[in-house]
Enzyme design. Structure first.
Site, PDB file in Angstrom:
ATOM      1  N   LYS A 194      -9.119  25.001  28.887  1.00 26.29           N
ATOM      2  CA  LYS A 194      -8.751  25.572  27.590  1.00 26.29           C
ATOM      3  C   LYS A 194      -9.474  26.900  27.415  1.00 26.29           C
ATOM      4  O   LYS A 194     -10.657  26.948  27.090  1.00 26.29           O
ATOM      5  CB  LYS A 194      -9.127  24.632  26.426  1.00 26.29           C
ATOM      6  N   GLU A 269     -22.576  26.893  30.515  1.00 32.81           N
ATOM      7  CA  GLU A 269     -22.852  28.319  30.778  1.00 32.81           C
ATOM      8  C   GLU A 269     -22.835  29.007  29.417  1.00 32.81           C
ATOM      9  O   GLU A 269     -21.759  29.265  28.863  1.00 32.81           O
ATOM     10  CB  GLU A 269     -21.763  28.920  31.672  1.00 32.81           C
ATOM     11  N   CYS A 303     -22.152  37.892  28.907  1.00 36.49           N
ATOM     12  CA  CYS A 303     -23.247  36.941  28.674  1.00 36.49           C
ATOM     13  C   CYS A 303     -24.557  37.447  29.247  1.00 36.49           C
ATOM     14  O   CYS A 303     -25.613  37.164  28.716  1.00 36.49           O
ATOM     15  CB  CYS A 303     -22.874  35.582  29.250  1.00 36.49           C
ATOM     16  N   GLU A 404     -28.447  36.705  20.001  1.00 34.63           N
ATOM     17  CA  GLU A 404     -27.424  37.380  20.794  1.00 34.63           C
ATOM     18  C   GLU A 404     -26.457  38.127  19.875  1.00 34.63           C
ATOM     19  O   GLU A 404     -25.972  37.561  18.900  1.00 34.63           O
ATOM     20  CB  GLU A 404     -26.648  36.329  21.607  1.00 34.63           C
TER      21      GLU A 404
HETATM   22  P1  NAD Z   1     -17.584  29.907  21.441  1.00 33.80           P
HETATM   23  O1  NAD Z   1     -18.682  28.933  21.728  1.00 33.80           O
HETATM   24  O2  NAD Z   1     -17.244  30.181  20.031  1.00 33.80           O
HETATM   25  O3  NAD Z   1     -16.236  29.415  22.129  1.00 33.80           O
HETATM   26  C1  NAD Z   1     -16.136  29.217  23.533  1.00 33.80           C
HETATM   27  C2  NAD Z   1     -14.963  28.292  23.815  1.00 33.80           C
HETATM   28  O4  NAD Z   1     -15.276  27.010  23.296  1.00 33.80           O
HETATM   29  C3  NAD Z   1     -13.653  28.687  23.151  1.00 33.80           C
HETATM   30  O5  NAD Z   1     -12.585  28.363  24.018  1.00 33.80           O
HETATM   31  C4  NAD Z   1     -13.617  27.808  21.916  1.00 33.80           C
HETATM   32  O6  NAD Z   1     -12.307  27.580  21.455  1.00 33.80           O
HETATM   33  C5  NAD Z   1     -14.238  26.536  22.467  1.00 33.80           C
HETATM   34  N1  NAD Z   1     -14.881  25.622  21.512  1.00 33.80           N
HETATM   35  C6  NAD Z   1     -15.605  25.946  20.433  1.00 33.80           C
HETATM   36  N2  NAD Z   1     -16.043  24.813  19.819  1.00 33.80           N
HETATM   37  C7  NAD Z   1     -15.595  23.771  20.558  1.00 33.80           C
HETATM   38  C8  NAD Z   1     -15.713  22.346  20.445  1.00 33.80           C
HETATM   39  N3  NAD Z   1     -16.386  21.780  19.454  1.00 33.80           N
HETATM   40  N4  NAD Z   1     -15.129  21.579  21.385  1.00 33.80           N
HETATM   41  C9  NAD Z   1     -14.471  22.149  22.422  1.00 33.80           C
HETATM   42  N5  NAD Z   1     -14.298  23.468  22.561  1.00 33.80           N
HETATM   43  C10 NAD Z   1     -14.862  24.282  21.647  1.00 33.80           C
HETATM   44  O7  NAD Z   1     -17.952  31.254  22.212  1.00 33.80           O
HETATM   45  P2  NAD Z   1     -17.124  32.610  22.199  1.00 33.80           P
HETATM   46  O8  NAD Z   1     -17.412  33.346  20.943  1.00 33.80           O
HETATM   47  O9  NAD Z   1     -15.703  32.365  22.588  1.00 33.80           O
HETATM   48  O10 NAD Z   1     -17.785  33.372  23.447  1.00 33.80           O
HETATM   49  C11 NAD Z   1     -18.939  34.109  23.362  1.00 33.80           C
HETATM   50  C12 NAD Z   1     -20.124  33.333  23.893  1.00 33.80           C
HETATM   51  O11 NAD Z   1     -19.882  32.907  25.241  1.00 33.80           O
HETATM   52  C13 NAD Z   1     -21.374  34.158  23.955  1.00 33.80           C
HETATM   53  O12 NAD Z   1     -22.454  33.407  23.463  1.00 33.80           O
HETATM   54  C14 NAD Z   1     -21.556  34.430  25.444  1.00 33.80           C
HETATM   55  O13 NAD Z   1     -22.880  34.698  25.831  1.00 33.80           O
HETATM   56  C15 NAD Z   1     -21.048  33.170  26.020  1.00 33.80           C
HETATM   57  N6  NAD Z   1     -20.682  33.340  27.437  1.00 33.80           N
HETATM   58  C16 NAD Z   1     -21.456  32.737  28.383  1.00 33.80           C
HETATM   59  C17 NAD Z   1     -21.155  32.920  29.737  1.00 33.80           C
HETATM   60  C18 NAD Z   1     -22.009  32.307  30.814  1.00 33.80           C
HETATM   61  O14 NAD Z   1     -21.532  32.201  31.936  1.00 33.80           O
HETATM   62  N7  NAD Z   1     -23.245  31.915  30.536  1.00 33.80           N
HETATM   63  C19 NAD Z   1     -20.058  33.689  30.106  1.00 33.80           C
HETATM   64  C20 NAD Z   1     -19.291  34.281  29.109  1.00 33.80           C
HETATM   65  C21 NAD Z   1     -19.613  34.098  27.773  1.00 33.80           C
END
Ligand code: NAD
Length: 512
Positions: A194, A269, A303, A404
């Site tokens: 997803k 991640e 990230c 962040e």
């Molecule tokens: P987010 O946590 O809001 O969402 C990430 C994903 O999780 C989305 O697909 C969202 O729909 C889904 N999601 C959210 N709540 C959920 C739940 N309760 N159950 C299942 N799925 C759920 O993050 P974002 O704003 O989309 O992305 C930015 C973040 O991602 C930043 O903190 C960034 O650092 C991190 N990131 C980490 C890496 C890594 O490899 N460490 C890589 C890219 C981004």
């Protein structure tokens, strides 16, 4: 610039790919090889360059999740029954198809996620490499024979887990999709992925290409939907054997909690607040450039972004002056322009969050040394353009030093000693990445060892490769989803005991 191996009919290809899954600009989930309409809330995809909707869909919802899980379960059985070499050939073919369609995929990601086309061309090649790399592992992952102290032949098998549920964010959907899908299927699993509800298109393309390459229909299903509904349903689904979550630390905690209720393991991640440390003996020209790419590449929506710039007090003033001048020269604008290096922020919510964090940083006493909301035509465009922003004089207790931002905003801090630099670098709960710039070899290695982070660079920044393990320490997550480590994470060992004695003793307790 990478050499692009593209098909001659690129414009036709992009139309074919686009028309194939966006009939009338409606999209849906890719389930069992078909596009399924969701049953949940109405959602839109927004063009980050002008703030207008360009496609719409309904949140997938429970019924679509069920269908995706059923399809992945069946497909995984067929996939695991193939020889490892045959699976490897399919992965290699996926890589070839990604290369063949690289220009079309890059254009789509550029348009849908607002990412600079020059970056996307490179990323499409990186994604092809991910499938090619794991193609090679398919028939090289094997068990061991263990010399147990009894009459048994004891050997291990590395078996796939079954269906892996993967949840990915909006910042690099194509790259992250390839990074997660390739090792999961190489290890013999089925996938339900997803992507963010803001950027599902490139992951849908990857799913389509997997099937075109010869993977069983439904081996990779892609859910178009929201996290709290569709994502949560997939994580909590009885068919899910492993959850891989890429996103914010808060989201990771919620997902890990939900997975724990079913005793399902996770790879997380998560976010970061990485420190980029500059000592006075560094090659400062290179350090200025490196510190720019560290935070301003991808408009800071990375990230591993080097969002904290720790500069030795003796060179701080000249460094910040050169850095601010150089930041103003980075080509910033429409992502489809070939020269653009910084495009828009992906979405309005993130844009407003960045602006609010910068304002709070200033109100807490940081000095704005350049940047902010874009002015001129970009500012008037309705898009989410935020210029490279430098906050100087940041202190460790300020929010901008601890939280962040996930945008093109760097917090500059100073230090006097190596110990202080390492302590400052470690002064957040995150531990994703970091870097040091120095010509002192011993110091470089001491600092690399001292900073708590899953990835660390010496005199460089941002290089990652699918061959090398990537992941976080602390609140940046756990588990690794690249390199050989991922093949282990995506399989489980089974220990098989074969009695070889003619008249073995029968034991009622544990023996061996
Ligand atoms: P987010 O946590 O809001 O969402 C990430 C994903 O999780 C989305 O697909 C969202 O729909 C889904 N999601 C959210 N709540 C959920 C739940 N309760 N159950 C299942 N799925 C759920 O993050 P974002 O704003 O989309 O992305 C930015 C973040 O991602 C930043 O903190 C960034 O650092 C991190 N990131 C980490 C890496 C890594 O490899 N460490 C890589 C890219 C981004």
């Amino acid at each position: 610039m990478d050499h692009l191996e593209t098909a001659p009919d690129q414009s036709a290809r992009i139309l074919e790919l686009w028309a194939g899954f966006v009939p009338g600009k409606r999209i849906g989930s890719l389930v069992d090889g078909a596009i399924l309409e969701g049953t949940g809330a109405a959602l839109e995809l927004i063009d980050p360059t002008n703030g207008t909707a360009f496609a719409n869909f309904n949140d997938a919802g429970d019924a679509v999740v069920d269908a995706a899980m059923a399809s992945a379960t069946l497909a995984q059985r067929a996939w695991a029954a193939m020889t490892a070499s045959a699976r490897g050939r399919v992965l290699y073919e996926i890589g070839r198809l990604v290369r063949q369609n690289a220009e079309a995929i890059a254009e789509l990601e550029c348009r849908a996620a607002g990412r600079p086309i020059r970056d996307m061309r490179g990323e499409a090649q990186r994604v092809a490499e991910m499938f090619e790399y794991y193609a090679g592992w398919c028939d090289k992952l094997h068990g061991e024979v263990i010399p147990v102290p009894s009459s048994h032949l004891n050997y291990t098998r590395r078996e796939p887990l079954g269906v892996v549920t993967q949840i990915t964010p909006w910042n690099a959907p194509l790259f992250t999709g390839g990074w997660q899908i390739a090792p999961a299927i190489a290890a013999g699993n089925g996938v339900v992925i997803k992507p963010s509800e803001l950027t599902p298109l490139s992951t849908i393309i990857l799913g389509i290409l997997c099937e075109k390459a010869g993977a069983p229909r439904g081996l990779v299903n892609v859910l178009a939907g929201q996290g709290s509904t569709t994502g949560a349903a997939a994580v909590g689904h009885a068919a899910t054997a492993l959850v891989v979550f890429v996103g914010s630390s808060g989201g990771g905690m919620a997902v890990a909690e939900a997975a724990a209720r079913n005793l399902i393991p996770c790879i997380l991640e998560l976010g970061g607040k990485s420190a980029n440390i500059v000592f006075p003996d560094a090659d400062l020209d290179r350090a200025v450039l490196g510190a720019q790419s560290a935070i301003f590449g991808g408009a800071g929506q990375s990230c591993v972004a080097g969002s904290r710039l720790l500069v030795h007090r003796s060179v701080h003033a000249q460094f910040v002056e050169r850095y601010a001048q150089a930041a103003g020269r980075i080509p910033f604008g429409h992502p489809a322009e070939p020269m653009t290096q910084i495009g828009p922020i992906n979405n309005r919510r993130q844009f407003e969050k960045i602006d609010a964090m910068v304002a709070r940083g200033v109100s807490e006493g940081a000095r704005l040394a350049g940047g902010g909301r874009a002015g001129g035509a970009l500012g008037q465009s309705g898009g989410f353009f935020y210029a490279p922003t430098i906050l100087d004089g940041v202190l460790p207790q300020m929010e901008i030093a601890r939280e962040e931002v996930f945008g093109p905003v760097v917090a500059v801090m100073t230090f006097e000693t190596e110990e202080e630099a390492v302590a400052l670098a470690n002064a957040t709960p995150y531990g994703l990445a970091g870097a040091v710039w120095t010509q002192n070899v011993a110091r470089a290695h001491r600092v690399a060892a001292g900073v708590r982070a899953g990835t660390f660079w010496i005199n460089g920044y941002k290089t990652i490769n699918v061959m090398s393990p990537f992941g976080g320490f602390g609140k940046s997550g756990y588990g690794r989803s690249s390199g050989l480590e991922a093949m282990h994470a995506y399989t489980q060992p089974k220990s098989v005991w074969v009695e070889t004695a003619e008249n073995p003793p029968v034991a009622f307790g544990y023996s061996g």
